[in-house]
Motif scaffolding. Structure first.
Motif, PDB file in Angstrom:
ATOM      1  N   LEU A 133      79.915  67.217  45.868  1.00 45.39           N
ATOM      2  CA  LEU A 133      79.787  66.313  47.006  1.00 45.39           C
ATOM      3  C   LEU A 133      78.442  65.587  46.973  1.00 45.39           C
ATOM      4  CD1 LEU A 133      80.979  68.916  49.679  1.00 45.39           C
ATOM      5  CD2 LEU A 133      82.363  67.023  48.773  1.00 45.39           C
ATOM      6  N   HIS A 134      78.238  64.723  47.916  1.00 42.53           N
ATOM      7  CA  HIS A 134      76.933  64.112  48.147  1.00 42.53           C
ATOM      8  C   HIS A 134      75.929  65.242  48.406  1.00 42.53           C
ATOM      9  CE1 HIS A 134      75.253  60.069  48.931  1.00 42.53           C
ATOM     10  NE2 HIS A 134      74.383  60.678  49.699  1.00 42.53           N
ATOM     11  N   ASP A 135      74.704  65.060  47.927  1.00 41.93           N
ATOM     12  CA  ASP A 135      73.634  66.069  48.087  1.00 41.93           C
ATOM     13  C   ASP A 135      73.865  67.309  47.232  1.00 41.93           C
ATOM     14  OD1 ASP A 135      72.139  64.574  49.951  1.00 41.93           O
ATOM     15  OD2 ASP A 135      73.265  65.372  51.640  1.00 41.93           O
ATOM     16  N   PHE A 136      74.651  67.198  46.164  1.00 43.73           N
ATOM     17  CA  PHE A 136      74.969  68.376  45.359  1.00 43.73           C
ATOM     18  C   PHE A 136      73.739  69.016  44.741  1.00 43.73           C
ATOM     19  CE2 PHE A 136      75.093  65.022  42.124  1.00 43.73           C
ATOM     20  CZ  PHE A 136      74.368  65.592  41.096  1.00 43.73           C
ATOM     21  N   ASP A 137      72.636  68.245  44.566  1.00 39.40           N
ATOM     22  CA  ASP A 137      71.444  68.769  43.903  1.00 39.40           C
ATOM     23  C   ASP A 137      70.470  69.435  44.862  1.00 39.40           C
ATOM     24  OD1 ASP A 137      70.960  66.107  44.979  1.00 39.40           O
ATOM     25  OD2 ASP A 137      68.961  66.283  44.103  1.00 39.40           O
ATOM     26  N   HIS A 138      70.785  69.448  46.140  1.00 34.90           N
ATOM     27  CA  HIS A 138      69.902  70.091  47.118  1.00 34.90           C
ATOM     28  C   HIS A 138      69.770  71.573  46.777  1.00 34.90           C
ATOM     29  CE1 HIS A 138      68.360  71.575  50.957  1.00 34.90           C
ATOM     30  NE2 HIS A 138      68.171  70.327  51.338  1.00 34.90           N
ATOM     31  N   PRO A 139      68.564  72.157  46.895  1.00 31.53           N
ATOM     32  CA  PRO A 139      68.391  73.558  46.514  1.00 31.53           C
ATOM     33  C   PRO A 139      69.232  74.537  47.328  1.00 31.53           C
ATOM     34  CG  PRO A 139      66.267  72.471  46.715  1.00 31.53           C
ATOM     35  CD  PRO A 139      67.282  71.517  47.251  1.00 31.53           C
ATOM     36  N   ARG A 140      69.430  74.250  48.615  1.00 27.42           N
ATOM     37  CA  ARG A 140      70.187  75.187  49.456  1.00 27.42           C
ATOM     38  C   ARG A 140      70.742  74.472  50.698  1.00 27.42           C
ATOM     39  NH1 ARG A 140      64.734  76.684  49.642  1.00 27.42           N
ATOM     40  NH2 ARG A 140      63.726  76.457  51.673  1.00 27.42           N
ATOM     41  N   LEU A 141      71.802  73.785  50.522  1.00 27.77           N
ATOM     42  CA  LEU A 141      72.468  73.095  51.621  1.00 27.77           C
ATOM     43  C   LEU A 141      73.912  73.560  51.682  1.00 27.77           C
ATOM     44  CD1 LEU A 141      72.411  70.916  53.857  1.00 27.77           C
ATOM     45  CD2 LEU A 141      73.072  69.249  52.105  1.00 27.77           C
ATOM     46  N   ASP A 142      74.253  74.312  52.733  1.00 25.56           N
ATOM     47  CA  ASP A 142      75.626  74.779  52.882  1.00 25.56           C
ATOM     48  C   ASP A 142      76.571  73.589  52.996  1.00 25.56           C
ATOM     49  OD1 ASP A 142      74.755  77.398  52.882  1.00 25.56           O
ATOM     50  OD2 ASP A 142      74.668  77.537  55.077  1.00 25.56           O
ATOM     51  N   VAL A 143      77.744  73.715  52.407  1.00 24.81           N
ATOM     52  CA  VAL A 143      78.746  72.654  52.510  1.00 24.81           C
ATOM     53  C   VAL A 143      79.136  72.481  53.978  1.00 24.81           C
ATOM     54  CG1 VAL A 143      81.094  71.968  51.902  1.00 24.81           C
ATOM     55  CG2 VAL A 143      79.606  73.003  50.182  1.00 24.81           C
ATOM     56  N   LYS A 144      79.050  71.245  54.444  1.00 27.79           N
ATOM     57  CA  LYS A 144      79.330  70.984  55.864  1.00 27.79           C
ATOM     58  C   LYS A 144      79.742  69.528  56.047  1.00 27.79           C
ATOM     59  CE  LYS A 144      74.522  69.762  56.961  1.00 27.79           C
ATOM     60  NZ  LYS A 144      73.348  70.061  57.817  1.00 27.79           N
TER      61      LYS A 144
END
Length: 283
Positions: free
Chosen positions: A233-244
């Protein structure tokens, strides 16, 4: 007495050097970059040592650089420290905060636009870096996320070549940019190598226009590579972002203002390695 004093001074000097090295490796410096209408705030990461180093101008997305509590966002601090550790000076110009603006993700009528103000910010950041003794003037790359990635696609067009006499950017990396404007432009030509990284499930900036843009560019002999990550998804490279689900987006593929975002560990790990490999060709 003198011997003890010398030992104490030496200990303080060692501590200062240790703290300085730690700050260079993992911390950042707040800087100001001259632009036509005044100054642009920015965040600078740099490797330990005198350099000169290759450098990167890194452009934030619509959320800006900072979190609501005034700390640098996790994505930017992670990439800044990671790239500095790899040997790059990293400058992140703050296009929104410098102009007293917060997040622009839900704003339809933008006053700081990818094709104008943000491209000018990127060019100013390049010039500022190239004036530094610790930066290699011939090795400054571009990197950006989402709206910052869209800015990059404008900045690297042949007809947007910088007017100054300094060396041009060498390479560009765009994470999940919006490609529609450039893919629909008959005059789009990429003047330097570009790597686009995005998920095939991105419903904020859909991949189809980027796929068309990359294929068309390659047919013309331009170096534009697109990597699509299955299920990401968008922001897939974020270190720790729960899918939302986000419901505050001005423009989404569905037109509802709703999009899905979140970390994809496999895609993130692959992207980190691809970014490093791609940038190594500038060294």
């Amino acid at each position: 007495m003198m011997s003890s004093l010398l030992r104490l001074l030496a200990a303080f000097a060692s501590l200062a050097l240790l703290l300085s090295s730690a700050a260079s490796a993992g911390g950042y410096e707040r800087v100001r970059i001259p632009i036509d209408e005044g100054q642009l705030d920015g965040v600078l990461y740099r490797p330990a040592g005198p350099g000169p180093f290759p450098a990167i101008v890194a452009l934030h997305g619509c959320g800006g650089l900072w979190r609501d509590n005034g700390t640098l966002s996790v994505r930017h601090s992670d990439w800044g420290a990671r790239l500095a550790e790899a040997g790059y000076v990293v400058l992140m110009p703050d296009s929104y905060g410098s102009r007293k603006l917060g997040s622009q993700c839900g704003v339809k009528e933008l006053t700081v636009r990818a094709g104008r103000e943000r491209v000018a910010d990127a060019m100013a950041a390049k010039r500022w870096l190239q004036m530094r003794a610790d930066v290699r003037k011939d090795a400054v790359s571009l990197l950006g996320w989402s709206g910052g990635g869209s800015t990059i696609l404008t900045a690297i067009r042949t007809d947007r070549r910088p007017a100054d006499m300094l060396p041009d950017f060498t390479r560009a990396i765009a994470f999940y940019p919006g490609c529609r404007t450039q893919s629909e432009s008959d005059s789009f030509r990429a003047r330097l190598p570009v790597l686009i990284l995005m998920g095939d499930a991105d419903d904020w900036t859909p991949p189809a226009p980027c796929d068309f843009l990359a294929r068309s560019a390659r047919l013309r002999g331009e170096s534009v590579e697109l990597v699509l990550y299955p299920g990401a998804l968008h922001d897939f490279d974020h270190p720790r972002l729960d899918v939302k689900e986000r419901t505050d987006i001005a423009y989404s593929a569905s037109g509802t203002g709703k999009v899905m975002v979140g970390t994809n560990p496999a895609a993130r790990d692959d992207a980190i390695q691809r970014v490093k490999s791609f940038l190594l060709k500038t060294r």
